[in-house]
Design a protein around this motif. Structure first.
Motif, PDB file in Angstrom:
ATOM      1  N   UNK A 138       0.817  -1.216   0.000  1.00  0.00           N
ATOM      2  CA  UNK A 138       0.000   0.000   0.000  1.00  0.00           C
ATOM      3  C   UNK A 138       0.850   1.266   0.000  1.00  0.00           C
ATOM      4  N   UNK A 139       2.117   1.129   0.366  1.00  0.00           N
ATOM      5  CA  UNK A 139       3.018   2.289   0.352  1.00  0.00           C
ATOM      6  C   UNK A 139       3.798   2.399  -0.952  1.00  0.00           C
ATOM      7  N   UNK A 140       3.412   1.589  -1.936  1.00  0.00           N
ATOM      8  CA  UNK A 140       4.030   1.702  -3.254  1.00  0.00           C
ATOM      9  C   UNK A 140       5.383   1.038  -3.392  1.00  0.00           C
ATOM     10  N   UNK A 141       5.660   0.082  -2.526  1.00  0.00           N
ATOM     11  CA  UNK A 141       6.924  -0.653  -2.618  1.00  0.00           C
ATOM     12  C   UNK A 141       6.633  -2.088  -3.038  1.00  0.00           C
ATOM     13  N   UNK A 142       7.208  -2.485  -4.155  1.00  0.00           N
ATOM     14  CA  UNK A 142       7.046  -3.848  -4.649  1.00  0.00           C
ATOM     15  C   UNK A 142       8.296  -4.660  -4.294  1.00  0.00           C
ATOM     16  N   UNK A 143       8.085  -5.911  -3.883  1.00  0.00           N
ATOM     17  CA  UNK A 143       9.197  -6.778  -3.494  1.00  0.00           C
ATOM     18  C   UNK A 143       8.994  -8.153  -4.123  1.00  0.00           C
ATOM     19  N   UNK A 144       9.954  -8.572  -4.925  1.00  0.00           N
ATOM     20  CA  UNK A 144       9.919  -9.881  -5.579  1.00  0.00           C
ATOM     21  C   UNK A 144      11.273 -10.567  -5.424  1.00  0.00           C
ATOM     22  N   UNK A 145      11.332 -11.828  -5.812  1.00  0.00           N
ATOM     23  CA  UNK A 145      12.618 -12.527  -5.843  1.00  0.00           C
ATOM     24  C   UNK A 145      12.773 -13.261  -7.163  1.00  0.00           C
ATOM     25  N   UNK A 146      14.025 -13.468  -7.549  1.00  0.00           N
ATOM     26  CA  UNK A 146      14.331 -14.366  -8.658  1.00  0.00           C
ATOM     27  C   UNK A 146      14.958 -15.625  -8.085  1.00  0.00           C
TER      28      UNK A 146
END
Length: 257
Positions: free
Chosen positions: A177-185
């Motif tokens: 909701x704070x506009x931070x996206x977190x992903x992994x490879x």
């Protein structure tokens, strides 16, 4: 045509070689300003040199991700240099020496967890603090195919990479909701210089390994880097909390074909 990361600035850890170097170079090639970080001074500075040779913008800060103060300084210096933090690729990591769980030394277990999990915790903590001040951002963590399945004699490494994938999903939920996206490879075996030398020395084994992948080859460091850059770009703006297998289909099969 605008580049994927034009006008953005960020960090790549473990950028002195392998996937990290390829990632830093790919971010720079796509228009980003890159703070290159590695525990090895000469390797990190070489990555910066390679980026600048092709007209990219990069600086180097030596950082031991297992040291919280070192990671905080990395983030602080990046903001001081570039004025913001739009993205981060948390790539730094180590593996334990091959050993079954009975023979795995405590010092190797503890060191692997310290770098791979504590280091990621420190990175996420300070990167997200910074991104919250600048209205959001995107983070990619390097996990592994071993964070999706088991790998014999790599117990500490496997434990940490499952941890990387788990914390990726958790932090993605905490800050969406704070506009931070977190992903992994999740890379599988990747064609590094070390693997190339092994394939040259053992061509029969090389063919067996390559044929175990649905695509009949191992991946390149550039392919891993491209995935990280894309996930940090606006092209992936609706993707968060994903553990992306960049493994030539290996994790999709139930047994080697």
């Amino acid at each position: 045509m605008p580049k994927l990361m034009e006008g953005k600035a960020g960090i790549v850890t473990g950028a002195g070689s392998g996937i990290g170097r390829a990632s830093a170079m790919s971010f720079a090639n796509e228009g980003a300003k890159v703070m290159v970080s590695d525990i090895l001074l000469e390797s990190g500075e070489e990555t910066v040199r390679l980026i600048k040779e092709t007209g990219g913008d990069a600086c180097f800060i030596q950082c031991d991700v297992s040291n919280e103060d070192s990671v905080k300084e990395l983030v602080d210096q990046t903001i001081e240099k570039y004025g913001k933090l739009d993205f981060a690729h948390n790539n730094a990591g180590i593996s334990n020496p091959p050993a079954d769980i009975v023979n795995l030394k405590s010092i190797d277990w503890e060191r692997t967890l310290k770098v791979n999990l504590d280091g990621l915790y420190y990175a996420l903590k300070y990167e997200i603090q910074a991104m919250l001040k600048f209205g959001g951002g995107a983070i990619v963590n390097t996990a592994s195919h071993s964070g999706l399945k088991g790998t014999p004699r790599k117990g500490a490494y496997v434990a940490t990479k499952w941890g990387v994938n788990g914390i990726t999903k958790t932090v993605a939920l905490e800050y969406a909701r704070q506009g931070i996206r977190v992903n992994s490879i999740c890379p599988s075996m990747t064609l590094t210089p070390m693997l190339e030398r092994y394939f040259e020395q053992a061509p029969d084994q090389a063919e067996i390994i390559k044929n175990s992948f649905p695509l009949k080859r191992v991946g390149t460091i550039e392919e891993q880097a491209n995935a990280a850059v894309w996930l940090c770009s606006d092209k992936a703006s609706y993707i968060t909390g994903v553990n992306l297998a960049v493994d030539g289909g290996l994790s999709s099969q139930s047994y080697p074909s």
